[in-house]
Design an enzyme around this catalytic site. Sequence first.
Site, PDB file in Angstrom:
ATOM      1  N   ARG A   1       0.607  -1.223  -0.031  1.00  0.00           N
ATOM      2  CA  ARG A   1       0.130   0.045   0.097  1.00  0.00           C
ATOM      3  C   ARG A   1       0.784   1.251  -0.025  1.00  0.00           C
ATOM      4  NH1 ARG A   1      -2.933  -3.073   3.613  1.00  0.00           N
ATOM      5  NH2 ARG A   1      -4.609  -4.128   2.672  1.00  0.00           N
TER       6      ARG A   1
ATOM      7  N   LYS B   1       2.245  10.623 -12.201  1.00  0.00           N
ATOM      8  CA  LYS B   1       1.568   9.985 -13.052  1.00  0.00           C
ATOM      9  C   LYS B   1       2.232   8.547 -13.243  1.00  0.00           C
ATOM     10  CE  LYS B   1      -1.578  12.982 -16.012  1.00  0.00           C
ATOM     11  NZ  LYS B   1      -1.799  13.292 -17.358  1.00  0.00           N
TER      12      LYS B   1
ATOM     13  N   GLU C   1       8.432  18.197 -25.421  1.00  0.00           N
ATOM     14  CA  GLU C   1       7.938  18.818 -24.174  1.00  0.00           C
ATOM     15  C   GLU C   1       8.481  20.157 -23.635  1.00  0.00           C
ATOM     16  OE1 GLU C   1       5.474  17.257 -22.994  1.00  0.00           O
ATOM     17  OE2 GLU C   1       5.395  15.117 -23.811  1.00  0.00           O
TER      18      GLU C   1
ATOM     19  N   LYS D   1       5.943  22.822 -14.933  1.00  0.00           N
ATOM     20  CA  LYS D   1       5.225  21.465 -14.371  1.00  0.00           C
ATOM     21  C   LYS D   1       4.889  21.729 -12.922  1.00  0.00           C
ATOM     22  CE  LYS D   1       4.316  17.121 -15.181  1.00  0.00           C
ATOM     23  NZ  LYS D   1       4.243  15.625 -15.995  1.00  0.00           N
TER      24      LYS D   1
ATOM     25  N   GLU E   1      -5.549  16.170 -12.275  1.00  0.00           N
ATOM     26  CA  GLU E   1      -5.829  16.563 -13.566  1.00  0.00           C
ATOM     27  C   GLU E   1      -7.442  16.731 -13.717  1.00  0.00           C
ATOM     28  OE1 GLU E   1      -3.474  15.154 -17.235  1.00  0.00           O
ATOM     29  OE2 GLU E   1      -5.572  14.213 -17.645  1.00  0.00           O
TER      30      GLU E   1
ATOM     31  N   ARG F   1      -4.568  20.929 -15.045  1.00  0.00           N
ATOM     32  CA  ARG F   1      -3.270  20.326 -15.501  1.00  0.00           C
ATOM     33  C   ARG F   1      -3.540  19.695 -16.972  1.00  0.00           C
ATOM     34  NH1 ARG F   1      -0.315  15.378 -12.070  1.00  0.00           N
ATOM     35  NH2 ARG F   1       1.245  14.589 -13.842  1.00  0.00           N
TER      36      ARG F   1
ATOM     37  N   ASN G   1      -1.363  18.680 -21.821  1.00  0.00           N
ATOM     38  CA  ASN G   1      -1.482  18.010 -22.855  1.00  0.00           C
ATOM     39  C   ASN G   1      -1.542  18.674 -24.023  1.00  0.00           C
ATOM     40  OD1 ASN G   1      -1.597  15.657 -20.947  1.00  0.00           O
ATOM     41  ND2 ASN G   1      -3.894  15.810 -20.657  1.00  0.00           N
TER      42      ASN G   1
ATOM     43  N   HIS H   1      -1.259  16.482 -27.390  1.00  0.00           N
ATOM     44  CA  HIS H   1      -0.960  15.182 -27.166  1.00  0.00           C
ATOM     45  C   HIS H   1      -2.390  14.484 -27.757  1.00  0.00           C
ATOM     46  CE1 HIS H   1       1.991  16.240 -24.525  1.00  0.00           C
ATOM     47  NE2 HIS H   1       2.289  15.258 -23.772  1.00  0.00           N
TER      48      HIS H   1
ATOM     49  N   HIS I   1      -1.144  11.737 -29.653  1.00  0.00           N
ATOM     50  CA  HIS I   1      -1.514  10.166 -29.193  1.00  0.00           C
ATOM     51  C   HIS I   1      -2.196   9.479 -30.554  1.00  0.00           C
ATOM     52  CE1 HIS I   1      -1.337  10.771 -24.761  1.00  0.00           C
ATOM     53  NE2 HIS I   1      -0.303  10.567 -25.172  1.00  0.00           N
TER      54      HIS I   1
ATOM     55  N   HIS J   1       7.307   9.642 -28.814  1.00  0.00           N
ATOM     56  CA  HIS J   1       6.314  10.162 -28.088  1.00  0.00           C
ATOM     57  C   HIS J   1       6.455  11.895 -28.428  1.00  0.00           C
ATOM     58  CE1 HIS J   1       3.416  11.693 -25.183  1.00  0.00           C
ATOM     59  NE2 HIS J   1       4.150  12.395 -24.813  1.00  0.00           N
TER      60      HIS J   1
HETATM   61  N1  GLY Z   1       2.374  14.497 -18.843  1.00  0.00           N
HETATM   62  C1  GLY Z   1       1.287  15.222 -18.569  1.00  0.00           C
HETATM   63  C2  GLY Z   1       0.983  15.157 -17.029  1.00  0.00           C
HETATM   64  O1  GLY Z   1       1.836  14.823 -16.329  1.00  0.00           O
HETATM   65  O2  GLY Z   1      -0.088  15.581 -16.691  1.00  0.00           O
END
Ligand code: GLY
Length: 369
Positions: free
Chosen positions: A126, A148, A190, A232, A242, A246, A250, A253, A257, A270
């Site tokens: 956990r 993430k 990025e 960031k 998000e 946040r 993207n 993206h 994507h 990417h």
């Molecule tokens: N890569 C985008 C984020 O971390 O929200």
Amino acid sequence: MTTDTKTSIEVALGPRSYEITIGKGWIDGLGADLCSSFGKNRFVIVTNPEIDALHGARLLEILSAADLRAETLSIPEGEAAKTLDTVSKIYDFLIERKYGRQTTLVALGGGVVGDIVGFAADSFLRGVGLVQVPTTLLSMVDSSVGGKTGVNHRLGKNLIGAFKQPDRVAIELDFLQTLPEEEFRSGMAEVVKYGMIRDAEFFDYLEANVGRIIGRETDALTHIIRRSCEIKAEVVSQDETEAGVRMILNLGHTFGHAVEMLTNYREIRHGEGVAMGMMAACRLAEDVADFPVESTKRLGDLLQKLGLPVLLKRFETEKYLGAMASDKKVRSGCVRFVIPERIGTVVIRDDIEDDEVVAALEASFSGTE
Ligand code: GLY
């Protein structure tokens, strides 16, 4: 100017706050830092064979020299290994060796390693400690920061995961010296993204310093990584999970994507997808947000100077729309686009019509310019 000192940024998240440290030649001091925060813990450096051969012994020595109990676990390399099966192998290692809650996993590698190890650290017993030691530009400026983590499912990328903030992010510029050129350039997409979403002056800096950046000069690298991490950190501190702002991270993206998916994640890195995607987002924004055509041109020029693609690979527009609709970010029903209003400012829009997207796609395909 050369930088042999380190600089730090805080990701302010209350009890989950942590420090990102950036510098060249400073990582040898990481052991002492970790000793003061987690001296009693047992450490496992999780990495892949390629990164282990380049930097594994150095990091193990750094931890051992600080009297930390540490060993290394190597996991298979690449996106194909980003599975629950690999996470399970990490659990096997930890359980067989009787690791308890006073464990810290050290993710040494790029985004794939960071995502897998972060998820293992979130779920083992956990939750155990996590230190991110990114070795690619992309992971330094994006995936190692913000929490993430996760793995792929056979039906889609990153569908299984958790928000697991690290306890520490340690960015050592020395590690960039062994990074292949195309990986470095991919990470630059990025970096450019941060200028586009939040900082027009930073965008100007990137335009004015392409040569020094591509030449991997220390002060230029320090500046671009620091500024990217600051932006960031700021965004993540405002919206950890998000739910809102946040999403601006993207930019590019949604289109990116889609092209990665349509090329089966094999042809396009990417960052290359993000570069193409940002250009398509700008073309869409010209239509729906009066984004200046000359700003799209500035972005295209910068990306090209950095060796990044600016045109999307041609597929039927229906295929693009289908790929965008299956992105996990739109599972709730509507496709959200990050739309630039001008360089340095974006908005999130969910009112974009398919015919506007199709027009942007048509204007963005290779062979159309
Ligand atoms: N890569 C985008 C984020 O971390 O929200």
